[in-house]
Design a protein around this motif. Structure first.
Motif, PDB file in Angstrom:
ATOM      1  N   TYR B 354       0.817  -1.230   0.000  1.00 55.32           N
ATOM      2  CA  TYR B 354       0.000   0.000   0.000  1.00 55.32           C
ATOM      3  C   TYR B 354       0.846   1.273   0.000  1.00 55.32           C
ATOM      4  O   TYR B 354       0.317   2.375   0.099  1.00 55.32           O
ATOM      5  CB  TYR B 354      -0.934   0.007   1.223  1.00 55.32           C
ATOM      6  N   TYR B 492     -12.188   2.874  -1.075  1.00 56.23           N
ATOM      7  CA  TYR B 492     -11.324   1.689  -1.147  1.00 56.23           C
ATOM      8  C   TYR B 492     -11.498   0.829   0.096  1.00 56.23           C
ATOM      9  O   TYR B 492     -11.693  -0.383   0.004  1.00 56.23           O
ATOM     10  CB  TYR B 492      -9.863   2.131  -1.295  1.00 56.23           C
ATOM     11  N   GLY B 493     -11.444   1.505   1.250  1.00 57.11           N
ATOM     12  CA  GLY B 493     -11.540   0.759   2.505  1.00 57.11           C
ATOM     13  C   GLY B 493     -12.877   0.055   2.679  1.00 57.11           C
ATOM     14  O   GLY B 493     -12.933  -1.055   3.188  1.00 57.11           O
ATOM     15  N   SER B 497     -11.685  -2.880  -1.395  1.00 57.28           N
ATOM     16  CA  SER B 497     -10.408  -3.346  -0.853  1.00 57.28           C
ATOM     17  C   SER B 497      -9.948  -4.662  -1.496  1.00 57.28           C
ATOM     18  O   SER B 497      -8.791  -5.059  -1.337  1.00 57.28           O
ATOM     19  CB  SER B 497     -10.495  -3.495   0.663  1.00 57.28           C
ATOM     20  N   TYR B 504      -5.980   0.116  -7.991  1.00 54.70           N
ATOM     21  CA  TYR B 504      -6.803   1.194  -7.434  1.00 54.70           C
ATOM     22  C   TYR B 504      -6.118   2.549  -7.618  1.00 54.70           C
ATOM     23  O   TYR B 504      -6.783   3.548  -7.892  1.00 54.70           O
ATOM     24  CB  TYR B 504      -7.091   0.936  -5.951  1.00 54.70           C
TER      25      TYR B 504
END
Lengths: 236, 534
Positions: B354, B492-493, B497, B504
């Motif tokens: 990430y 996203y979260g 995800s 993304y």
């Protein structure tokens, strides 16, 4: 050179200029006089495309300021009553910026800055930041900026305010020379003696309406311009 | 007389908040609500941070018998926040106000003008101090105890801190003004901000070490503070309701405020009318004149404005400086960063994929502070006639202004993205995407800034501080650019995800590109019409 036809400008309910028509031919110095708030600045601003207007038409060198403002602005120059220039630039940077926008060649801009700078006694001061200049110096920078692209029509709002006597004299010379070369000048002033001596034609505006216009001799007759103006204003 | 001056001052403030400009009607209810929301959001963020911090401190300090130190620290933080928040406003409101000379020409004593200028600043300082001290009181009341008398003392301490902050801000503002008059204004202003923040962050970074030392030697500390920083000690003791210390602290605040007031009153006329530094004239070298295309000339003029207007440069340029400094620091201390990451063990391996997304998000937040384009329309001010009377299309004017923003921020942001990607050893694709998202983000920030700046354009401000830091346009630009990565992160979260972070990040770049295209279209259609109507 400048044709104003039935020009009307309102600010909300107030009519600043009402149905004004004027024609300024090449070679003419045209004075524009009137009391404070009569509509002089509004007319000048509209003629140079700074101010949009409601009715009528204004043509500069045959182009409509409404439909083809860029073509009009290429041949005219405007000097406002208060020279609010870019304070963060030096005089020379400002002139260079104006020359860039008007597409003036390097040789022409060098020659004109030199010429007008010397004429107005500003050459040495052009490297100063405009924020450090006095009102008169700013006025001179604005004048050089107006002349740098050799405009055919010059619109000036109270151009003599803030100028020293030498600079005023030089400005009158510049105005004469500009008209001898086929250019035209339309300027507002409160100094009636200057208008009387300098202008070929004069227009008097009162409360937004044109009350007299034409050749200087025809407008003033046997009297002075001041007497005529005061009579028309109902002050004498 | 004072009443009349105060009336004018507050009318100007109210007009700035609730009116679009002098010619149009009142700001719509929706816009006023948005403005209030933005201020509340900002306040809530600081209050939230304060509550969090004080909830960690209250009980341990009470257990150690250092309650006074808890309040002394809270007061110190409130003072620092008020000072940071107001020193530049103080300088510009006191000395750069456009109506100073007009008022000085009237039969008004300088101290009355000064008072009318300081009153709104005092209110501002009260708010700054309040958003730190009130949470400190609330947390202490909830976790420890609080008597009515202590509450009254706290309120008086809040007023004292406000006066103290104002006194310090006045003196620093005066110093800053003298500095600005002597050397390049923008550089001086930025140096002052950077120096101020460096001192602040240094003190902040050392606070944990200092607090540890303090907690083990409370009595010794009390003795030291009592000797060397008595007002701080008195503030802590006074907050707990000890009347003698409270009176002592308030007396110190009143004395310092009075001293600053007297000093500024005595020097106000001279400082305001101080001429520019005498500059030596340079030789005019016409052969060095360069020729540029009109749009380039406008962009170049905008750059000179940015570099030559202190309040503009110090507010919008700080983000650029911080981005460069932080990226440089990350590159310089990458060994330490990786050492810290290795201490995280398996967690570091978990978060490593990430890194690209995180870098893009961090850069997006920095970019949101670089709103270079947003004040550029309003800053035309009274010189608007120049561009309006020139043979240049409205589209070229607007794109010239945008060009300055994009050239200043987009390449730099992209390079920082690339460097951070390399420092954090991201895959090549992630490095490139982080750079791309930063470049696009900076472009979008410029476009949104232009649109907002046009929509909320005003030319009747008294100080350039208004279009640079107080206008709705700046808030919309800043919070808009801050909100976008937050929204993308939440999406996203919460829902996406399952997607590979690289994919993304590419999608985020797509979102930035689409939004940029939308705002570009808006700028060259609606924006052009809006510019022409100004």
């Amino acid at each position: 050179m400048l044709r104003i036809e039935h020009f009307t400008k309102t600010y909300g309910p107030k009519t600043a200029v009402d149905d004004l028509s004027l024609r300024i031919a090449p070679g003419e110095i045209y004075g524009f006089i009137g009391h404070n708030g009569a509509g002089k600045t509004t007319t000048l601003k509209a003629a140079c495309g700074v101010l949009p207007f409601d009715e009528g038409e204004i043509y500069v060198d045959g182009h409509s300021i409404k439909s083809d403002p860029i073509a009009c602005k290429r041949v005219l120059a405007y000097v406002p009553d208060n020279p609010d220039l870019y304070e963060f630039l030096t005089g020379i940077q400002y002139l260079s910026f104006v020359a860039d926008v008007y597409g003036v060649s390097k040789a022409d801009r060098q020659r004109r800055i030199q010429e007008y700078g010397e004429m107005l006694g500003m050459t040495d001061d052009l490297t100063l930041p405009i924020s450090d200049c006095s009102h008169g110096m700013k006025q001179k920078v604005a004048l050089i900026g107006a002349l740098i692209h050799a405009p055919r029509l010059i619109l000036m709002d109270e151009p003599f305010v803030g100028l020293d006597p030498v600079a005023s004299h030089q400005l009158k010379n510049v105005m004469h020379r500009h008209c001898e070369q086929g250019g035209a000048i339309f300027f507002s002033t409160h100094v009636l003696e200057v208008a009387e001596k300098l202008c070929h034609k004069v227009a008097i505006i009162k409360n937004g309406r044109l009350i007299a216009s034409g050749e200087m001799e025809a407008v003033r007759g046997q009297a002075s311009l001041e007497q005529v103006f005061l009579e028309l204003e109902g002050q004498s | 007389m004072i009443r009349a001056l105060m009336y004018v001052r507050f009318r100007a403030l109210m007009a700035a908040m609730f009116r679009q400009n002098r010619t149009t009607k009142k700001r719509s209810g929706g816009m006023t609500a948005l403005l209030i929301f933005c201020y509340i959001y900002l306040g809530a963020a600081v209050v939230g941070a304060s509550v969090l911090l004080f909830s960690f401190l209250a009980e341990p300090y009470h257990a150690l018998g250092l309650d006074w130190l808890y309040f002394a620290l809270a007061g110190l933080m409130a003072l620092a926040l008020a000072l940071i928040g107001s020193v530049f406003s103080t300088q510009s409101q006191l000395y750069d106000a456009k109506d100073n000379e007009r008022l000085l020409a009237m039969p008004i004593p300088p101290r009355a003008i000064l008072f009318s200028r300081m009153a709104p600043l005092l209110v501002m300082n009260l708010v700054f101090a309040g958003i730190v001290l009130i949470p400190a009181m609330a947390v202490y009341a909830a976790l420890v105890h609080f008597s009515l008398w202590a509450l009254i003392c706290q309120i008086l301490i809040l007023l004292g801190v406000t006066a103290l902050a104002q006194a310090a801000a006045c003196l620093l503002g005066w110093l800053l003004h003298l500095l600005l008059a002597k050397i390049n204004k923008s550089v001086a202003s930025l140096l002052f901000v950077v120096l101020f923040l460096a001192v602040y962050y240094y003190a902040f970074s050392q606070s944990e070490r200092v607090l540890d030392a303090l907690s083990t030697g409370g009595e010794a500390l009390a003795g030291t503070l009592k000797t060397w920083a008595w007002p701080l000690y008195a503030m802590g003791r006074g907050s707990l309701g000890e009347a003698g210390y409270l009176l002592g602290f308030l007396a110190v605040c009143a004395a310092l405020f009075g001293l600053a007031w007297w000093f500024l009153s005595a020097t106000f006329l001279g400082t305001v009318t101080m001429g520019p530094a005498v500059r030596r004239r340079k030789r005019l070298e016409l052969s060095k004149l360069t020729v540029r295309a009109p749009r380039r000339a406008i962009a170049s003029k905008e750059l000179r404005r940015f570099l030559g207007t202190p309040v503009y440069f110090s507010n919008m340029g700080l983000g650029i400086v911080l981005m460069v400094v932080m990226t440089g620091a990350a590159a310089l201390f990458q060994g330490r960063i990786w050492q810290m990451l290795s201490e995280l063990g398996e967690l570091a391996d978990l978060v490593r994929p990430y890194f690209g997304l995180t870098i893009a998000a961090v850069l997006a937040f920095w970019i949101s502070t670089m709103c270079v384009s947003v004040p550029s329309v309003s800053l035309e001010g009274k010189s608007l006639w120049i561009l309006k009377s020139m043979p240049v299309s409205s589209r070229q004017v607007l794109l010239g202004k945008l060009e300055n923003h994009v050239l200043l921020t987009a390449p730099l942001s992209a390079i920082c993205g690339l460097i951070l990607g390399v420092v954090f050893r991201c895959p090549a694709v992630d490095c490139l995407l982080a750079a791309l998202s930063a470049g696009l983000g900076a472009t979008l920030c410029g476009l949104l800034g232009m649109v907002a700046g046009l929509h909320w354009a005003r030319f009747d401000y008294l100080s350039e501080a208004y279009p640079c830091k107080q206008s709705v346009a700046v808030l919309v630009n800043m919070f808009g650019m801050m909100g976008l990565p937050l929204v993308l992160g939440l999406v996203y979260g919460l829902w996406l995800s399952f997607l590979n972070p690289t994919v993304y990040l590419a999608l985020c770049c797509g979102v930035y590109a689409l939004l940029s295209m939308f705002f570009y279209r808006l700028l060259v259609t609606w924006g052009v019409k809006k510019w022409e109507s100004l």
